[in-house]
Design an enzyme around this catalytic site. Structure first.
Site, PDB file in Angstrom:
ATOM      1  N   ILE A   1      -8.953  -5.452  28.699  1.00 24.08           N
ATOM      2  CA  ILE A   1      -9.581  -4.234  28.200  1.00 24.08           C
ATOM      3  C   ILE A   1      -9.714  -3.270  29.375  1.00 24.08           C
ATOM      4  CG2 ILE A   1     -10.802  -5.285  26.253  1.00 24.08           C
ATOM      5  CD1 ILE A   1     -13.314  -5.410  27.879  1.00 24.08           C
ATOM      6  N   ASP A   2      -9.870  -1.996  29.057  1.00 27.79           N
ATOM      7  CA  ASP A   2      -9.888  -0.965  30.092  1.00 27.79           C
ATOM      8  C   ASP A   2     -11.113  -1.095  30.999  1.00 27.79           C
ATOM      9  OD1 ASP A   2      -7.587   0.118  28.961  1.00 27.79           O
ATOM     10  OD2 ASP A   2      -8.739   1.469  27.665  1.00 27.79           O
ATOM     11  N   LYS A   3     -11.013  -0.500  32.174  1.00 34.48           N
ATOM     12  CA  LYS A   3     -12.094  -0.523  33.162  1.00 34.48           C
ATOM     13  C   LYS A   3     -13.419  -0.081  32.545  1.00 34.48           C
ATOM     14  CE  LYS A   3     -13.692   1.981  37.259  1.00 34.48           C
ATOM     15  NZ  LYS A   3     -13.371   3.012  38.275  1.00 34.48           N
TER      16      LYS A   3
END
Length: 358
Positions: free
Chosen positions: A165-167
Protein backbone atom coordinates in the site's frame (compact mmCIF):
# COMPACT_ATOMS: atom_id res chain seq x y z
CA UNK A 1 17.44 -11.47 -3.19
CA UNK A 2 21.11 -10.71 -2.63
CA UNK A 3 22.09 -7.13 -2.09
CA UNK A 4 24.07 -7.14 -5.34
CA UNK A 5 20.75 -7.47 -7.16
CA UNK A 6 19.59 -4.25 -5.55
CA UNK A 7 20.27 -0.95 -7.26
CA UNK A 8 17.69 1.82 -7.10
CA UNK A 9 15.40 2.53 -10.05
CA UNK A 10 14.92 6.15 -11.03
CA UNK A 11 11.21 7.10 -10.88
CA UNK A 12 11.19 8.07 -14.54
CA UNK A 13 12.40 4.62 -15.63
CA UNK A 14 10.11 2.47 -13.48
CA UNK A 15 7.41 2.21 -16.15
CA UNK A 16 9.78 0.67 -18.67
CA UNK A 17 10.95 -1.95 -16.17
CA UNK A 18 7.65 -3.34 -14.92
CA UNK A 19 6.75 -6.87 -15.99
CA UNK A 20 3.38 -8.49 -15.27
CA UNK A 21 3.45 -12.15 -14.20
CA UNK A 22 0.18 -13.88 -13.22
CA UNK A 23 -1.46 -10.53 -12.58
CA UNK A 24 1.34 -9.20 -10.33
CA UNK A 25 3.71 -6.38 -11.25
CA UNK A 26 7.40 -7.25 -11.04
CA UNK A 27 10.29 -4.81 -11.42
CA UNK A 28 13.12 -5.68 -13.77
CA UNK A 29 16.42 -5.57 -11.91
CA UNK A 30 18.71 -6.90 -14.64
CA UNK A 31 18.45 -7.84 -18.31
CA UNK A 32 21.04 -9.73 -20.34
CA UNK A 33 20.93 -10.86 -23.99
CA UNK A 34 23.00 -13.97 -24.74
CA UNK A 35 25.54 -13.65 -27.54
CA UNK A 36 25.00 -15.34 -30.92
CA UNK A 37 27.81 -17.72 -30.05
CA UNK A 38 26.52 -18.54 -26.56
CA UNK A 39 27.14 -22.19 -25.67
CA UNK A 40 24.42 -24.01 -23.74
CA UNK A 41 24.88 -23.02 -20.10
CA UNK A 42 22.73 -23.31 -16.97
CA UNK A 43 21.02 -20.01 -16.28
CA UNK A 44 22.31 -19.90 -12.69
CA UNK A 45 25.90 -20.15 -13.94
CA UNK A 46 25.12 -17.64 -16.69
CA UNK A 47 23.92 -15.07 -14.15
CA UNK A 48 26.61 -15.66 -11.53
CA UNK A 49 29.22 -14.89 -14.19
CA UNK A 50 27.52 -11.54 -14.90
CA UNK A 51 26.49 -10.43 -11.43
CA UNK A 52 29.48 -9.48 -9.35
CA UNK A 53 29.25 -10.56 -5.71
CA UNK A 54 26.17 -12.69 -6.39
CA UNK A 55 26.25 -16.25 -5.13
CA UNK A 56 24.87 -19.21 -7.01
CA UNK A 57 22.62 -19.99 -4.06
CA UNK A 58 21.03 -16.52 -4.30
CA UNK A 59 20.41 -16.93 -8.00
CA UNK A 60 18.83 -20.33 -7.36
CA UNK A 61 16.58 -18.79 -4.71
CA UNK A 62 15.49 -16.21 -7.25
CA UNK A 63 14.70 -18.94 -9.78
CA UNK A 64 12.75 -20.89 -7.17
CA UNK A 65 10.70 -17.75 -6.49
CA UNK A 66 9.90 -17.35 -10.18
CA UNK A 67 12.10 -14.28 -10.49
CA UNK A 68 14.35 -15.48 -13.33
CA UNK A 69 12.76 -15.05 -16.75
CA UNK A 70 14.02 -16.19 -20.12
CA UNK A 71 12.23 -14.70 -23.10
CA UNK A 72 9.47 -13.55 -20.78
CA UNK A 73 8.81 -16.89 -19.05
CA UNK A 74 9.91 -18.02 -15.59
CA UNK A 75 12.54 -20.77 -15.64
CA UNK A 76 14.25 -23.01 -13.11
CA UNK A 77 17.93 -22.71 -12.32
CA UNK A 78 18.81 -25.68 -14.55
CA UNK A 79 17.44 -24.03 -17.70
CA UNK A 80 20.16 -23.91 -20.37
CA UNK A 81 20.66 -20.49 -21.92
CA UNK A 82 20.80 -20.51 -25.75
CA UNK A 83 22.08 -17.93 -28.23
CA UNK A 84 20.09 -14.65 -28.19
CA UNK A 85 18.02 -15.65 -25.14
CA UNK A 86 16.82 -12.62 -23.16
CA UNK A 87 17.45 -13.28 -19.46
CA UNK A 88 15.80 -11.04 -16.84
CA UNK A 89 16.04 -10.87 -13.07
CA UNK A 90 12.76 -9.47 -11.72
CA UNK A 91 11.42 -8.83 -8.23
CA UNK A 92 8.06 -7.83 -6.77
CA UNK A 93 9.56 -4.58 -5.49
CA UNK A 94 11.82 -1.83 -6.83
CA UNK A 95 15.54 -2.34 -6.59
CA UNK A 96 17.31 -1.33 -3.40
CA UNK A 97 20.36 0.89 -3.66
CA UNK A 98 21.87 -0.41 -0.45
CA UNK A 99 21.69 -3.55 1.63
CA UNK A 100 18.61 -3.53 3.84
CA UNK A 101 19.61 -2.54 7.37
CA UNK A 102 17.60 -3.73 10.37
CA UNK A 103 16.11 -0.72 12.18
CA UNK A 104 14.20 -0.65 15.43
CA UNK A 105 10.98 0.84 14.06
CA UNK A 106 7.79 0.04 16.03
CA UNK A 107 5.42 -2.39 14.36
CA UNK A 108 1.71 -2.70 15.10
CA UNK A 109 1.46 -6.47 14.75
CA UNK A 110 -2.14 -7.66 14.48
CA UNK A 111 -1.32 -11.37 14.15
CA UNK A 112 1.73 -13.61 13.85
CA UNK A 113 2.48 -17.33 13.72
CA UNK A 114 5.18 -19.51 12.10
CA UNK A 115 3.88 -18.82 8.60
CA UNK A 116 2.40 -15.32 8.36
CA UNK A 117 2.50 -11.93 9.98
CA UNK A 118 -0.24 -9.29 9.64
CA UNK A 119 0.79 -5.71 10.36
CA UNK A 120 -1.17 -2.47 10.60
CA UNK A 121 0.98 0.07 8.75
CA UNK A 122 0.71 3.71 9.85
CA UNK A 123 0.40 6.51 7.33
CA UNK A 124 3.78 8.00 6.43
CA UNK A 125 5.70 4.71 6.56
CA UNK A 126 7.15 3.66 3.20
CA UNK A 127 6.81 -0.07 2.51
CA UNK A 128 10.01 -0.75 0.53
CA UNK A 129 13.31 1.12 0.38
CA UNK A 130 13.40 3.14 -2.83
CA UNK A 131 14.17 6.48 -4.41
CA UNK A 132 14.54 9.00 -1.59
CA UNK A 133 13.64 6.44 1.08
CA UNK A 134 16.68 4.22 1.54
CA UNK A 135 15.88 3.37 5.14
CA UNK A 136 13.17 3.92 7.73
CA UNK A 137 10.77 1.66 5.81
CA UNK A 138 8.53 -1.24 6.75
CA UNK A 139 11.09 -3.64 5.26
CA UNK A 140 13.76 -2.20 7.58
CA UNK A 141 11.36 -2.70 10.50
CA UNK A 142 10.73 -6.31 9.43
CA UNK A 143 14.48 -6.92 9.22
CA UNK A 144 14.73 -5.83 12.87
CA UNK A 145 11.69 -7.86 13.94
CA UNK A 146 13.15 -11.02 12.33
CA UNK A 147 16.77 -10.32 13.28
CA UNK A 148 16.90 -13.41 15.54
CA UNK A 149 14.93 -15.63 13.13
CA UNK A 150 17.57 -17.54 11.12
CA UNK A 151 15.09 -18.77 8.51
CA UNK A 152 13.91 -15.28 7.59
CA UNK A 153 16.17 -13.34 5.23
CA UNK A 154 14.71 -9.96 4.31
CA UNK A 155 16.52 -10.16 0.95
CA UNK A 156 15.06 -13.56 0.03
CA UNK A 157 12.41 -13.06 -2.70
CA UNK A 158 10.61 -16.22 -1.56
CA UNK A 159 9.63 -14.45 1.67
CA UNK A 160 8.19 -11.12 2.72
CA UNK A 161 5.39 -8.77 1.76
CA UNK A 162 2.77 -10.27 -0.50
CA UNK A 163 1.18 -6.94 -1.48
CA UNK A 164 1.78 -3.22 -0.95
CA UNK A 165 0.00 0.00 0.00
CA UNK A 166 1.13 3.57 -0.57
CA UNK A 167 3.30 5.50 1.90
CA UNK A 168 0.47 7.77 3.03
CA UNK A 169 -2.18 5.05 3.10
CA UNK A 170 -2.64 3.31 6.44
CA UNK A 171 -3.81 -0.21 7.11
CA UNK A 172 -3.30 -3.96 6.91
CA UNK A 173 -0.60 -5.88 5.10
CA UNK A 174 0.31 -9.57 5.20
CA UNK A 175 3.89 -10.86 5.30
CA UNK A 176 4.83 -14.42 4.34
CA UNK A 177 7.42 -16.06 6.59
CA UNK A 178 7.97 -19.19 4.48
CA UNK A 179 8.33 -19.76 0.73
CA UNK A 180 5.21 -21.97 0.63
CA UNK A 181 3.20 -19.29 2.44
CA UNK A 182 4.22 -16.63 -0.06
CA UNK A 183 3.39 -18.88 -3.01
CA UNK A 184 -0.01 -19.74 -1.58
CA UNK A 185 -0.91 -16.17 -0.60
CA UNK A 186 0.29 -14.88 -3.95
CA UNK A 187 -2.04 -17.34 -5.64
CA UNK A 188 -4.95 -16.11 -3.51
CA UNK A 189 -4.30 -12.50 -4.49
CA UNK A 190 -4.03 -13.51 -8.15
CA UNK A 191 -7.27 -15.49 -7.98
CA UNK A 192 -9.01 -12.54 -6.26
CA UNK A 193 -10.14 -14.68 -3.31
CA UNK A 194 -8.67 -12.35 -0.68
CA UNK A 195 -10.93 -9.79 0.98
CA UNK A 196 -9.66 -6.21 1.01
CA UNK A 197 -11.86 -3.35 2.13
CA UNK A 198 -10.75 0.28 2.35
CA UNK A 199 -12.28 3.36 3.95
CA UNK A 200 -11.86 6.60 2.02
CA UNK A 201 -12.97 10.17 2.56
CA UNK A 202 -13.63 11.82 -0.81
CA UNK A 203 -14.74 15.17 -2.13
CA UNK A 204 -18.42 15.27 -3.01
CA UNK A 205 -21.03 12.54 -2.92
CA UNK A 206 -20.80 9.77 -5.55
CA UNK A 207 -23.88 9.16 -7.69
CA UNK A 208 -25.01 6.49 -7.87
CA UNK A 209 -24.23 5.82 -4.22
CA UNK A 210 -22.82 2.37 -5.04
CA UNK A 211 -21.23 0.99 -8.14
CA UNK A 212 -18.24 -0.58 -9.87
CA UNK A 213 -15.42 1.27 -11.59
CA UNK A 214 -13.71 -0.83 -14.25
CA UNK A 215 -10.92 0.48 -16.45
CA UNK A 216 -7.34 -0.09 -17.34
CA UNK A 217 -4.82 1.78 -15.18
CA UNK A 218 -1.34 2.73 -16.32
CA UNK A 219 1.27 5.48 -16.19
CA UNK A 220 0.04 8.90 -17.26
CA UNK A 221 1.92 9.71 -20.50
CA UNK A 222 2.01 13.38 -19.46
CA UNK A 223 3.42 12.71 -15.98
CA UNK A 224 5.14 9.40 -15.28
CA UNK A 225 4.75 9.85 -11.52
CA UNK A 226 0.96 9.66 -11.90
CA UNK A 227 -1.33 6.80 -12.83
CA UNK A 228 -4.41 7.33 -14.98
CA UNK A 229 -7.32 5.40 -16.49
CA UNK A 230 -7.47 3.97 -20.00
CA UNK A 231 -10.25 2.15 -21.87
CA UNK A 232 -10.84 -1.33 -20.49
CA UNK A 233 -10.49 -2.99 -23.89
CA UNK A 234 -7.51 -0.89 -24.98
CA UNK A 235 -3.83 -1.76 -25.19
CA UNK A 236 -2.68 0.74 -22.56
CA UNK A 237 -2.54 -0.04 -18.84
CA UNK A 238 -3.81 -3.07 -16.96
CA UNK A 239 -7.31 -4.10 -15.93
CA UNK A 240 -8.47 -2.61 -12.62
CA UNK A 241 -11.81 -3.06 -10.86
CA UNK A 242 -12.99 -1.22 -7.73
CA UNK A 243 -16.35 -1.66 -6.00
CA UNK A 244 -17.46 1.40 -4.04
CA UNK A 245 -20.34 2.24 -1.70
CA UNK A 246 -21.27 5.50 0.00
CA UNK A 247 -21.45 4.91 3.75
CA UNK A 248 -21.84 8.44 5.14
CA UNK A 249 -22.51 11.78 3.43
CA UNK A 250 -20.70 14.68 5.08
CA UNK A 251 -21.92 17.70 3.17
CA UNK A 252 -19.14 18.53 0.73
CA UNK A 253 -17.34 15.28 1.59
CA UNK A 254 -18.42 11.69 2.01
CA UNK A 255 -17.10 8.48 3.53
CA UNK A 256 -16.87 5.68 0.98
CA UNK A 257 -16.17 1.97 1.33
CA UNK A 258 -13.99 0.57 -1.47
CA UNK A 259 -13.47 -3.13 -2.14
CA UNK A 260 -10.63 -4.10 -4.44
CA UNK A 261 -11.05 -6.77 -7.07
CA UNK A 262 -7.58 -6.02 -8.45
CA UNK A 263 -4.62 -4.25 -6.87
CA UNK A 264 -3.10 -1.76 -9.29
CA UNK A 265 -0.84 1.10 -8.24
CA UNK A 266 -2.91 3.98 -6.76
CA UNK A 267 -6.06 2.12 -7.87
CA UNK A 268 -8.60 3.64 -5.45
CA UNK A 269 -7.07 7.10 -5.73
CA UNK A 270 -7.22 7.00 -9.53
CA UNK A 271 -10.68 5.46 -9.77
CA UNK A 272 -12.27 7.88 -7.34
CA UNK A 273 -10.70 10.81 -9.20
CA UNK A 274 -12.05 9.40 -12.46
CA UNK A 275 -15.55 9.63 -10.92
CA UNK A 276 -14.92 13.28 -10.05
CA UNK A 277 -14.43 12.52 -6.34
CA UNK A 278 -10.71 12.68 -5.46
CA UNK A 279 -9.64 11.55 -2.02
CA UNK A 280 -9.53 14.32 0.56
CA UNK A 281 -6.03 15.83 0.77
CA UNK A 282 -4.62 13.61 -1.97
CA UNK A 283 -1.95 15.99 -3.23
CA UNK A 284 -0.94 13.82 -6.16
CA UNK A 285 -4.45 13.57 -7.60
CA UNK A 286 -5.83 17.02 -6.82
CA UNK A 287 -7.63 16.37 -3.55
CA UNK A 288 -5.54 18.87 -1.60
CA UNK A 289 -7.56 21.79 -2.98
CA UNK A 290 -11.02 23.02 -1.97
CA UNK A 291 -13.14 21.26 -4.58
CA UNK A 292 -16.62 21.71 -3.10
CA UNK A 293 -18.44 24.38 -1.11
CA UNK A 294 -18.60 28.15 -0.94
CA UNK A 295 -15.38 30.12 -0.96
CA UNK A 296 -16.05 32.18 2.15
CA UNK A 297 -13.06 32.97 4.33
CA UNK A 298 -14.53 31.02 7.24
CA UNK A 299 -15.13 27.92 5.10
CA UNK A 300 -11.64 28.11 3.61
CA UNK A 301 -10.18 28.38 7.10
CA UNK A 302 -12.24 25.37 8.19
CA UNK A 303 -11.08 23.22 5.26
CA UNK A 304 -7.45 24.25 5.70
CA UNK A 305 -7.75 23.23 9.34
CA UNK A 306 -9.05 19.86 8.16
CA UNK A 307 -6.10 19.52 5.79
CA UNK A 308 -3.81 20.03 8.78
CA UNK A 309 -5.85 17.56 10.83
CA UNK A 310 -5.38 14.79 8.24
CA UNK A 311 -2.20 15.75 6.35
CA UNK A 312 -2.33 12.90 3.81
CA UNK A 313 -4.80 11.21 1.48
CA UNK A 314 -7.70 9.96 3.60
CA UNK A 315 -7.42 6.25 2.80
CA UNK A 316 -7.20 3.29 5.17
CA UNK A 317 -6.98 -0.46 4.43
CA UNK A 318 -9.46 -1.51 7.11
CA UNK A 319 -9.98 -5.23 6.53
CA UNK A 320 -7.96 -8.10 5.14
CA UNK A 321 -9.14 -11.67 4.71
CA UNK A 322 -7.41 -14.76 3.34
CA UNK A 323 -7.15 -18.50 3.81
CA UNK A 324 -4.25 -19.45 6.06
CA UNK A 325 -1.59 -20.96 3.78
CA UNK A 326 -0.79 -23.82 6.17
CA UNK A 327 -3.95 -24.60 8.16
CA UNK A 328 -6.54 -23.75 5.51
CA UNK A 329 -8.45 -21.71 8.10
CA UNK A 330 -10.27 -18.60 6.92
CA UNK A 331 -8.59 -15.62 8.56
CA UNK A 332 -10.12 -12.15 8.80
CA UNK A 333 -8.52 -9.07 10.30
CA UNK A 334 -9.70 -5.54 10.92
CA UNK A 335 -7.86 -2.34 11.85
CA UNK A 336 -9.69 0.67 13.25
CA UNK A 337 -9.70 3.86 11.21
CA UNK A 338 -6.70 5.82 12.54
CA UNK A 339 -6.93 8.95 14.64
CA UNK A 340 -6.26 11.49 11.87
CA UNK A 341 -9.07 10.20 9.65
CA UNK A 342 -11.40 9.75 12.62
CA UNK A 343 -10.80 13.36 13.68
CA UNK A 344 -11.41 14.52 10.11
CA UNK A 345 -14.73 12.68 9.92
CA UNK A 346 -15.84 13.96 13.33
CA UNK A 347 -14.97 17.52 12.36
CA UNK A 348 -17.15 17.30 9.25
CA UNK A 349 -19.98 15.67 11.17
CA UNK A 350 -19.95 18.65 13.49
CA UNK A 351 -19.83 21.02 10.52
CA UNK A 352 -22.80 19.34 8.82
CA UNK A 353 -24.83 19.26 12.02
CA UNK A 354 -24.83 23.06 12.08
CA UNK A 355 -22.98 23.39 15.39
CA UNK A 356 -19.60 23.67 13.72
CA UNK A 357 -16.63 25.15 15.51
CA UNK A 358 -14.64 27.07 12.88
Amino acid sequence: MAEDFETELSPDTVEDRVVEIDGTDYYEHFRFVADKGQELLRVDKFLVARLQKSSRNRVQQAAEAGCILVNGRAVKSNYRVKPLDVVQVVMDRPRYEFEVVAQDIPLDIVYEDRYVLVVNKPAGLVVHPGHGNYDGTLVNALAWHFRDTPDYDVNDPRLGLVHRIDKDTSGLLVVAKTPDAKTDLGRQFFNKTTKREYVAVVWGCPEPSAGVVASNIGRDPKDRLLMTTFPLDGPEGKRAVTHYELTEPLGHLSVVKCVLETGRTHQIRVHMRSLGHPLFNDARYGGDKILRGVRSSSYQAFVNNCFALCPRQALHARTLGFVHPHTGEEMFFSADVPADMTALIERWRTYVSGSRQI
